[in-house]
Scaffold this motif. Structure first.
Motif, mmCIF file in Angstrom:
data_model
loop_
_atom_site.group_PDB
_atom_site.id
_atom_site.type_symbol
_atom_site.label_atom_id
_atom_site.label_comp_id
_atom_site.label_asym_id
_atom_site.label_seq_id
_atom_site.Cartn_x
_atom_site.Cartn_y
_atom_site.Cartn_z
ATOM 1 N N GLY A 48 83.731 25.698 16.215
ATOM 2 C CA GLY A 48 82.750 24.693 15.850
ATOM 3 C C GLY A 48 82.822 24.282 14.390
ATOM 4 N N LEU A 49 82.193 23.151 14.112
ATOM 5 C CA LEU A 49 82.238 22.579 12.773
ATOM 6 C C LEU A 49 81.505 23.437 11.752
ATOM 7 C CD1 LEU A 49 83.045 20.154 11.000
ATOM 8 C CD2 LEU A 49 80.945 19.008 11.754
ATOM 9 N N ALA A 50 80.376 24.036 12.130
ATOM 10 C CA ALA A 50 79.558 24.792 11.183
ATOM 11 C C ALA A 50 80.299 26.009 10.629
ATOM 12 C CB ALA A 50 78.253 25.222 11.845
ATOM 13 N N LYS A 51 81.182 26.583 11.416
ATOM 14 C CA LYS A 51 81.880 27.802 10.989
ATOM 15 C C LYS A 51 83.216 27.516 10.313
ATOM 16 C CE LYS A 51 79.856 30.816 14.511
ATOM 17 N NZ LYS A 51 80.137 31.745 15.647
ATOM 18 N N PHE A 52 83.612 26.255 10.278
ATOM 19 C CA PHE A 52 84.921 25.950 9.705
ATOM 20 C C PHE A 52 84.876 26.018 8.182
ATOM 21 C CE2 PHE A 52 88.045 23.009 7.917
ATOM 22 C CZ PHE A 52 89.205 23.501 8.510
ATOM 23 N N SER A 53 85.899 26.620 7.614
ATOM 24 C CA SER A 53 86.047 26.673 6.157
ATOM 25 C C SER A 53 87.522 26.721 5.816
ATOM 26 C CB SER A 53 85.344 27.912 5.585
ATOM 27 O OG SER A 53 86.032 29.094 5.946
ATOM 28 N N MET A 54 87.835 26.401 4.591
ATOM 29 C CA MET A 54 89.230 26.451 4.145
ATOM 30 C C MET A 54 89.732 27.894 4.131
ATOM 31 S SD MET A 54 90.024 23.289 3.796
ATOM 32 C CE MET A 54 91.297 22.797 2.622
ATOM 33 N N ARG A 55 88.852 28.838 3.824
ATOM 34 C CA ARG A 55 89.256 30.252 3.860
ATOM 35 C C ARG A 55 89.580 30.702 5.283
ATOM 36 N NH1 ARG A 55 88.548 33.286 -0.632
ATOM 37 N NH2 ARG A 55 87.358 32.373 -2.359
ATOM 38 N N ARG A 56 88.757 30.264 6.227
ATOM 39 C CA ARG A 56 89.012 30.627 7.627
ATOM 40 C C ARG A 56 90.328 30.011 8.088
ATOM 41 N NH1 ARG A 56 90.544 32.391 11.350
ATOM 42 N NH2 ARG A 56 89.683 32.557 13.453
ATOM 43 N N LEU A 57 90.583 28.775 7.699
ATOM 44 C CA LEU A 57 91.839 28.106 8.057
ATOM 45 C C LEU A 57 93.028 28.835 7.440
ATOM 46 C CD1 LEU A 57 93.509 25.707 9.157
ATOM 47 C CD2 LEU A 57 92.958 24.489 7.031
ATOM 48 N N ALA A 58 92.910 29.187 6.166
ATOM 49 C CA ALA A 58 94.004 29.878 5.488
ATOM 50 C C ALA A 58 94.312 31.209 6.167
ATOM 51 C CB ALA A 58 93.649 30.092 4.019
ATOM 52 N N ALA A 59 93.266 31.919 6.587
ATOM 53 C CA ALA A 59 93.479 33.200 7.267
ATOM 54 C C ALA A 59 94.222 32.992 8.588
ATOM 55 C CB ALA A 59 92.136 33.880 7.519
ATOM 56 N N GLU A 60 93.880 31.937 9.296
ATOM 57 C CA GLU A 60 94.547 31.638 10.566
ATOM 58 C C GLU A 60 96.016 31.293 10.336
ATOM 59 O OE1 GLU A 60 94.423 31.229 14.797
ATOM 60 O OE2 GLU A 60 93.013 32.087 13.345
ATOM 61 N N LEU A 61 96.310 30.640 9.215
ATOM 62 C CA LEU A 61 97.681 30.261 8.876
ATOM 63 C C LEU A 61 98.441 31.384 8.167
ATOM 64 C CD1 LEU A 61 96.909 26.670 7.541
ATOM 65 C CD2 LEU A 61 98.232 27.193 9.601
ATOM 66 N N ASN A 62 97.704 32.448 7.820
ATOM 67 C CA ASN A 62 98.288 33.581 7.087
ATOM 68 C C ASN A 62 98.832 33.153 5.726
ATOM 69 O OD1 ASN A 62 98.890 36.346 6.819
ATOM 70 N ND2 ASN A 62 100.995 36.052 7.571
ATOM 71 N N VAL A 63 98.036 32.351 5.040
ATOM 72 C CA VAL A 63 98.368 31.921 3.677
ATOM 73 C C VAL A 63 97.098 32.029 2.840
ATOM 74 C CG1 VAL A 63 100.177 30.342 4.450
ATOM 75 C CG2 VAL A 63 97.842 29.479 4.130
ATOM 76 N N THR A 64 97.211 31.793 1.545
ATOM 77 C CA THR A 64 96.027 31.741 0.700
ATOM 78 C C THR A 64 95.364 30.372 0.830
ATOM 79 O OG1 THR A 64 97.199 30.886 -1.239
ATOM 80 C CG2 THR A 64 97.149 33.291 -0.944
ATOM 81 N N ALA A 65 94.083 30.322 0.523
ATOM 82 C CA ALA A 65 93.367 29.045 0.595
ATOM 83 C C ALA A 65 93.983 28.020 -0.346
ATOM 84 C CB ALA A 65 91.893 29.255 0.264
ATOM 85 N N MET A 66 94.461 28.470 -1.503
ATOM 86 C CA MET A 66 95.058 27.537 -2.454
ATOM 87 C C MET A 66 96.324 26.904 -1.903
ATOM 88 S SD MET A 66 93.062 27.164 -4.890
ATOM 89 C CE MET A 66 94.181 26.118 -5.820
#
Length: 282
Positions: A48-66
């Motif tokens: 869902g949209l409420a739980k989405f964050s750049m940190r969560r995305l980065a973790a899914e991609l196995n990279v840093t948020a930066m």
């Protein structure tokens, strides 16, 4: 303007961001903007949209948020990319095909848009937040305008017809998407959730009386499952709108009314506005 950040942000599709598909240089080799956007869509669908964050995305991609910021400047940019990506799922008719009935094409567009809103419940709020000027969104808008233009309405009425149909679809699909999400969150099928809700309503005298007044209408509508009930309501409502457009249309070969020039009623930007509510952008 809705969706505008400090610094005058208008859209990821305007300026350098819209043209850039790769990173700026020095980025992780296994990343690209398409992969980031695809992962964003999957996370939005799952969490869902409420739980989405750049940190969560980065973790899914196995990279840093930066690392993600090599490809997009802001979270808003990424959400706008995800929004346009799912518009690519629509199976669009060819509005220029003379051998196709505009009524069937309009029903196809409406049905496709409804299904898209239900599959991706996060699409609804984002469609109202951003400009909707990505290439896939514009392709949808182009076919909608082309189909409505073939209906024979006076030019000044075309945008009103588009609003009537697609504001309805937007609302119907949004509510259906919310219902589906609530059922999923409860660990129930849509039919199970509906039966549970009806049982709860019948336990309260005030709501039971209201429901009793609606029983005859519900029985006349028919449908053994939630899907059947929703499909019957949607189809009938859409038929009403199509019939209304037919009734307001000029018969073939009739003279144009004063002020009904080819270009009146639909501007080149298709009515896109950052303050619009989703399907108004059509």
């Amino acid at each position: 303007m809705a969706g505008t950040e400090s610094g005058g942000r208008a859209s990821v599709w305007l300026g350098e961001q819209g043209a850039r598909r790769g990173g700026r240089g020095g980025q992780p080799p296994h990343l690209d903007r398409d992969r980031i956007t695809g992962t964003t869509v999957r996370l939005l669908d799952a969490e869902g949209l409420a739980k989405f964050s750049m940190r969560r995305l980065a973790a899914e991609l196995n990279v840093t948020a930066m690392s993600v910021y090599w490809y997009v400047d802001t979270k808003d940019d990424l959400l706008e990319l995800a929004l346009d990506t799912v518009y690519g799922e629509l199976d669009l008719p060819d509005s220029a095909a003379d051998d196709q009935d505009w009524r069937d094409q309009l029903r196809t567009l409406a049905t496709e848009y409804r299904a898209l809103l239900v599959r991706h419940p996060w699409l609804s709020p984002l469609a109202g937040r951003y400009l909707n000027i990505g290439p896939r969104s514009l392709a949808f808008s182009r076919e909608v305008r082309g189909v409505i233009r073939r209906a024979g309405l006076p030019a000044h009425g075309e945008t009103g017809a588009i609003s009537a149909v697609f504001q309805f679809v937007y609302g119907f699909g949004t509510v259906e998407g919310h219902f589906t999400t609530r059922a999923t969150d409860a660990g129930l099928s849509r039919d199970e959730y509906f039966r549970q809700a009806m049982d709860s309503v019948e336990e309260v005298p005030e709501t039971r009386d209201v429901l009793a007044d609606a029983v005859e209408i519900m029985e006349a509508r028919g449908g053994d499952t939630v899907a059947e009930m929703l499909d019957r309501d949607f189809t009938f409502a859409l038929d009403l709108l199509v019939a209304g457009i037919e009734a307001m249309a000029d018969p073939p070969g009739s003279p144009k009314r004063p002020g009904d020039s080819e270009d009146s009623g639909h501007s080149g930007d298709s009515g896109h506005s950052g303050d619009s509510e989703g399907p108004r952008d059509l």
